[in-house]
Scaffold this motif. Structure first.
Motif, PDB file in Angstrom:
ATOM      1  N   PHE A  96     -32.322 -37.230  -6.043  1.00 12.92           N
ATOM      2  CA  PHE A  96     -31.723 -37.945  -7.140  1.00 12.92           C
ATOM      3  C   PHE A  96     -32.823 -37.969  -8.202  1.00 12.92           C
ATOM      4  CE2 PHE A  96     -28.152 -39.765  -5.320  1.00 12.92           C
ATOM      5  CZ  PHE A  96     -27.363 -40.390  -6.141  1.00 12.92           C
ATOM      6  N   LEU A  97     -34.141 -37.926  -8.074  1.00 16.40           N
ATOM      7  CA  LEU A  97     -35.269 -37.694  -8.938  1.00 16.40           C
ATOM      8  C   LEU A  97     -35.209 -36.195  -9.511  1.00 16.40           C
ATOM      9  CD1 LEU A  97     -38.029 -39.770  -7.440  1.00 16.40           C
ATOM     10  CD2 LEU A  97     -36.971 -40.114  -9.749  1.00 16.40           C
ATOM     11  N   ALA A 161     -23.691 -39.548 -15.305  1.00 21.04           N
ATOM     12  CA  ALA A 161     -24.369 -38.648 -14.460  1.00 21.04           C
ATOM     13  C   ALA A 161     -23.781 -37.980 -13.388  1.00 21.04           C
ATOM     14  CB  ALA A 161     -25.755 -39.377 -14.301  1.00 21.04           C
ATOM     15  N   TYR A 162     -22.679 -38.000 -13.360  1.00 21.94           N
ATOM     16  CA  TYR A 162     -21.709 -37.668 -12.097  1.00 21.94           C
ATOM     17  C   TYR A 162     -22.174 -36.149 -11.633  1.00 21.94           C
ATOM     18  CZ  TYR A 162     -19.082 -41.878 -13.103  1.00 21.94           C
ATOM     19  OH  TYR A 162     -18.595 -43.057 -13.267  1.00 21.94           O
ATOM     20  N   VAL A 163     -22.361 -35.449 -12.669  1.00 25.42           N
ATOM     21  CA  VAL A 163     -22.588 -33.943 -11.903  1.00 25.42           C
ATOM     22  C   VAL A 163     -23.887 -33.888 -11.310  1.00 25.42           C
ATOM     23  CG1 VAL A 163     -22.968 -31.741 -12.859  1.00 25.42           C
ATOM     24  CG2 VAL A 163     -21.023 -32.768 -13.821  1.00 25.42           C
ATOM     25  N   SER A 164     -25.034 -34.499 -11.866  1.00 25.68           N
ATOM     26  CA  SER A 164     -26.179 -34.654 -11.007  1.00 25.68           C
ATOM     27  C   SER A 164     -26.212 -35.449  -9.719  1.00 25.68           C
ATOM     28  CB  SER A 164     -27.249 -35.172 -12.205  1.00 25.68           C
ATOM     29  OG  SER A 164     -27.396 -34.266 -13.409  1.00 25.68           O
ATOM     30  N   ILE A 165     -25.389 -36.418  -9.938  1.00 22.35           N
ATOM     31  CA  ILE A 165     -25.118 -37.301  -8.553  1.00 22.35           C
ATOM     32  C   ILE A 165     -24.828 -36.334  -7.342  1.00 22.35           C
ATOM     33  CG2 ILE A 165     -24.016 -39.309  -7.561  1.00 22.35           C
ATOM     34  CD1 ILE A 165     -24.493 -40.689 -10.303  1.00 22.35           C
ATOM     35  N   VAL A 166     -23.314 -35.696  -7.711  1.00 19.74           N
ATOM     36  CA  VAL A 166     -22.989 -34.765  -6.920  1.00 19.74           C
ATOM     37  C   VAL A 166     -24.038 -33.622  -6.224  1.00 19.74           C
ATOM     38  CG1 VAL A 166     -21.006 -33.095  -6.364  1.00 19.74           C
ATOM     39  CG2 VAL A 166     -20.559 -35.303  -7.614  1.00 19.74           C
ATOM     40  N   GLN A 167     -24.611 -33.097  -7.391  1.00 14.20           N
ATOM     41  CA  GLN A 167     -25.537 -32.196  -7.058  1.00 14.20           C
ATOM     42  C   GLN A 167     -26.879 -32.774  -6.249  1.00 14.20           C
ATOM     43  OE1 GLN A 167     -26.737 -30.659 -10.885  1.00 14.20           O
ATOM     44  NE2 GLN A 167     -25.201 -29.141 -10.845  1.00 14.20           N
ATOM     45  N   ALA A 168     -27.283 -33.856  -6.335  1.00 22.33           N
ATOM     46  CA  ALA A 168     -28.305 -34.438  -5.635  1.00 22.33           C
ATOM     47  C   ALA A 168     -27.785 -34.539  -4.108  1.00 22.33           C
ATOM     48  CB  ALA A 168     -28.629 -35.801  -6.144  1.00 22.33           C
ATOM     49  N   ILE A 169     -26.383 -35.104  -3.974  1.00 23.67           N
ATOM     50  CA  ILE A 169     -26.100 -35.358  -2.597  1.00 23.67           C
ATOM     51  C   ILE A 169     -26.059 -34.029  -1.947  1.00 23.67           C
ATOM     52  CG2 ILE A 169     -24.178 -36.162  -1.260  1.00 23.67           C
ATOM     53  CD1 ILE A 169     -23.624 -38.131  -3.255  1.00 23.67           C
ATOM     54  N   VAL A 170     -25.590 -32.676  -2.713  1.00 26.90           N
ATOM     55  CA  VAL A 170     -25.211 -31.643  -2.165  1.00 26.90           C
ATOM     56  C   VAL A 170     -26.697 -31.153  -1.443  1.00 26.90           C
ATOM     57  CG1 VAL A 170     -24.830 -29.231  -2.399  1.00 26.90           C
ATOM     58  CG2 VAL A 170     -23.343 -30.828  -3.034  1.00 26.90           C
TER      59      VAL A 170
END
Length: 189
Positions: A96-97, A161-170
């Motif tokens: 996330f960071l 921030a959904y796009v970044s949240i999804v990328q963070a999980i990936v």
């Protein structure tokens, strides 16, 4: 004589036991924030619709604003304060960071707790509403961005921030798989 409307309960939060008197109508969220000063869990809608107050109960996500504290007695409760390992962030927190999976940060604790549960649910082979093949013999579905979005749909981010949240999980899942792959190779060697 009227029955008592309060009890003394013991809650297991982040591996520590807390014994306190509570009114039977007190939510877990209010106990965390108001009685125990664990303010990482946020109060958003107070109606179970936004996910800002998501915690883990026995490893499964729960919106703490709808969970009565007395009903959480005897269960393992994990809040955002219990996710890191000392000063070392959990890989999901680090992702996330790294990828700016937050903006104002208000929903981030609930997003991270939900993401942890999403990863576990997926690894256990639980299907989602967008899983193509739910037959047991199909095995664990691929954790696509569509799967992540569906599984995280109970957590709202007003900043978008959904796009970044999804990328963070990936990223967190990929790093865990890489670490597991490395570990397996080391054990085989």
């Amino acid at each position: 004589m009227a029955p008592s409307t309060s009890s003394t309960i013991t809650l297991n939060i982040n591996g520590e036991k807390y014994t306190l008197p509570v009114d039977h109508r007190t939510t877990l969220l209010d106990v965390l924030r108001e009685h125990l000063d664990l303010t990482g869990t946020k109060k958003g809608c107070d109606q179970g619709q936004c996910g800002a107050c998501t915690v883990l109960l026995d490893g499964r996500r729960a919106v703490s604003c709808l969970q009565l504290a007395v009903a959480a007695e005897g269960r393992a409760i994990t809040t955002i304060e219990g996710v890191a390992d000392g000063d070392r962030l959990h890989p999901v927190q680090q992702a996330f960071l790294d990828l700016d999976g937050y903006q104002c940060g208000y929903c981030t604790p609930g997003q991270i707790c939900s993401a942890l549960a999403v990863i576990e649910e997926h690894a256990a082979g639980w299907p989602s509403a967008v899983t193509d093949d739910i037959r047991p013999e199909a095995g664990v579905p691929e954790l696509t961005t569509e799967e992540i979005r569906e599984r995280m749909s109970g957590n709202l981010c007003r900043c978008g921030a959904y796009v970044s949240i999804v990328q963070a999980i990936v990223q967190a899942v990929a790093r865990a798989a890489e670490a597991a792959g490395t570990k397996v190779k080391e054990e085989a060697a």
